[in-house]
Scaffold this active site. Structure first.
Site, PDB file in Angstrom:
ATOM      1  N   LEU A 101       0.871  -1.169   0.000  1.00  7.06           N
ATOM      2  CA  LEU A 101       0.000   0.000   0.000  1.00  7.06           C
ATOM      3  C   LEU A 101       0.907   1.216   0.000  1.00  7.06           C
ATOM      4  CD1 LEU A 101      -3.049   0.578   0.062  1.00  7.06           C
ATOM      5  CD2 LEU A 101      -2.916   0.715   2.542  1.00  7.06           C
ATOM      6  N   ASP A 102       0.745   2.106  -0.988  1.00  3.88           N
ATOM      7  CA  ASP A 102       1.616   3.270  -1.124  1.00  3.88           C
ATOM      8  C   ASP A 102       1.670   4.086   0.164  1.00  3.88           C
ATOM      9  OD1 ASP A 102       2.081   2.594  -3.749  1.00  3.88           O
ATOM     10  OD2 ASP A 102       0.603   4.002  -4.568  1.00  3.88           O
ATOM     11  N   PRO A 103       2.818   4.721   0.476  1.00  2.00           N
ATOM     12  CA  PRO A 103       2.903   5.566   1.671  1.00  2.00           C
ATOM     13  C   PRO A 103       1.824   6.646   1.716  1.00  2.00           C
ATOM     14  CG  PRO A 103       5.088   5.177   0.784  1.00  2.00           C
ATOM     15  CD  PRO A 103       4.123   4.607  -0.212  1.00  2.00           C
TER      16      PRO A 103
ATOM     17  N   ALA B 136      -1.144   6.388   0.688  1.00  2.00           N
ATOM     18  CA  ALA B 136      -2.448   5.762   0.864  1.00  2.00           C
ATOM     19  C   ALA B 136      -2.637   5.329   2.311  1.00  2.00           C
ATOM     20  CB  ALA B 136      -2.581   4.554  -0.055  1.00  2.00           C
TER      21      ALA B 136
END
Length: 327
Positions: free
Chosen positions: A49-51, A53
């Site tokens: 999960l992208d930072p 997000a």
């Protein structure tokens, strides 16, 4: 003492922690935090999960790491907001704007295009993504200023609906399969609408068998950990004494059993005798008229826990990966 002779540092616990990852925290950093908080021997996550997000990040501890592929292959649900009028290098707020427009779409215009983005679609991942290009991550090449050619790939978007329509932004809900990038959806929708777009907010609410009801906030886990932690000094921690001076019972209540990740697989319930045979790596004959003759993927339970992953062939359960104790 040789490295082979060293005991693993940490507790031999197994289970899932379904973290509500806060914005700004990287997935790898989140895994490290959980491994330290639970003092687990090993840990891993089921889908980056992208930072930028937030939301559901399934983190496996101990033997639960063996079930990670089954979660990663599961359906995912995202809530994301697209800001119209600008396209960025990263397709989110992290990169600079490369295209802009004064045009803003109406709800009917957006809705008219949504069928093009549902079902089995072809999608080019963002330049800043974890896709490997000749052994290098695309985001590493992009950060060095290199423009890379990323091949389109087929992904499945089961649902894409508008949640809220603003004057210059739209919030969507997407239910999609493995490998789908909602940043690519935002980029491509913006191009098709002639106004450009990028993601300004992204939250994941479901992965595989796990959903929002399973999530726990990082702050809550840290509070529980503090309550169970006696005063530690650096020497004690270095000596591996942490497991003896910390009460982990409060934290362990947040663990979800490893087999929760396997809800789509056929379950084989074993007797104590059968479980013993499977734990030794031996196949067991399944009895009962409802037992399948063949099942490519199945899991076996016994002794009140997950015993093995395997398959059913010719009426027998054949273990492929055996699980140890929860400790």
């Amino acid at each position: 003492m040789s490295r082979r002779g060293k005991k693993p540092k940490g507790r031999a616990i197994s289970g899932w922690v379904i973290l509500d990852k806060p914005k700004g925290l990287g997935s790898t950093e989140a895994v490290s935090k959980m491994k330290w908080l639970f003092f687990a021997q090993k840990a891993g996550h089921a889908g980056t999960l992208d930072p930028l997000a937030s939301g559901l990040l399934p983190i496996a501890l101990g033997d639960a790491t063996k079930t990670v592929p089954f979660v990663m292959d599961g359906e995912k649900t995202y809530l994301f907001t697209v800001q119209w009028g600008a396209e960025t290098t990263t397709d989110d707020t992290e990169g600079p704007v490369v295209r802009s427009s004064d045009t803003r779409p109406t709800r009917p215009q957006v809705e008219a295009l949504l069928p093009n983005y549902t079902g089995e679609i072809s999608q080019v991942p963002p330049q800043f993504s974890a896709i490997k290009i000749e052994g290098e991550r695309a985001y590493d090449l992009a950060r060095e200023g290199e423009i890379v050619q990323i091949a389109a790939r087929t992904v499945n978007v089961h649902r894409l609906d508008i949640v809220e329509m603003g004057e210059s932004s739209t919030t969507f809900i997407a239910e999609c399969g493995k490998g789908t990038y909602v940043r690519s959806i935002a980029r491509d929708l913006g191009r098709d609408l002639g106004c450009f777009g990028h993601v300004t907010a992204l939250r994941r609410t479901a992965v595989g068998a796990f959903n929002e009801d399973d999530m726990v906030e990082l702050g809550e886990l840290e509070t529980v950990a503090d309550e169970g932690r006696e005063e530690l000094d650096a020497e004690a921690v270095e000596a591996g004494a942490r497991a003896r001076v910390v009460d982990f019972s409060g934290l362990d209540e947040y663990l979800i059993e490893p087999e929760a990740a396997l809800s789509d697989l056929y379950e084989v319930a074993l007797s104590d005798e059968q479980a013993g045979r499977v734990l030794a790596g031996n196949p067991v004959l399944l009895r009962g008229r409802d037992a399948p003759a063949f099942c490519e993927e199945a899991y076996a339970t016994g002794h009140g826990r997950l015993v093995a992953l395997g398959s059913v062939e010719e009426g027998s359960f054949r273990p492929k990966r055996v699980f140890g104790g929860r400790g």
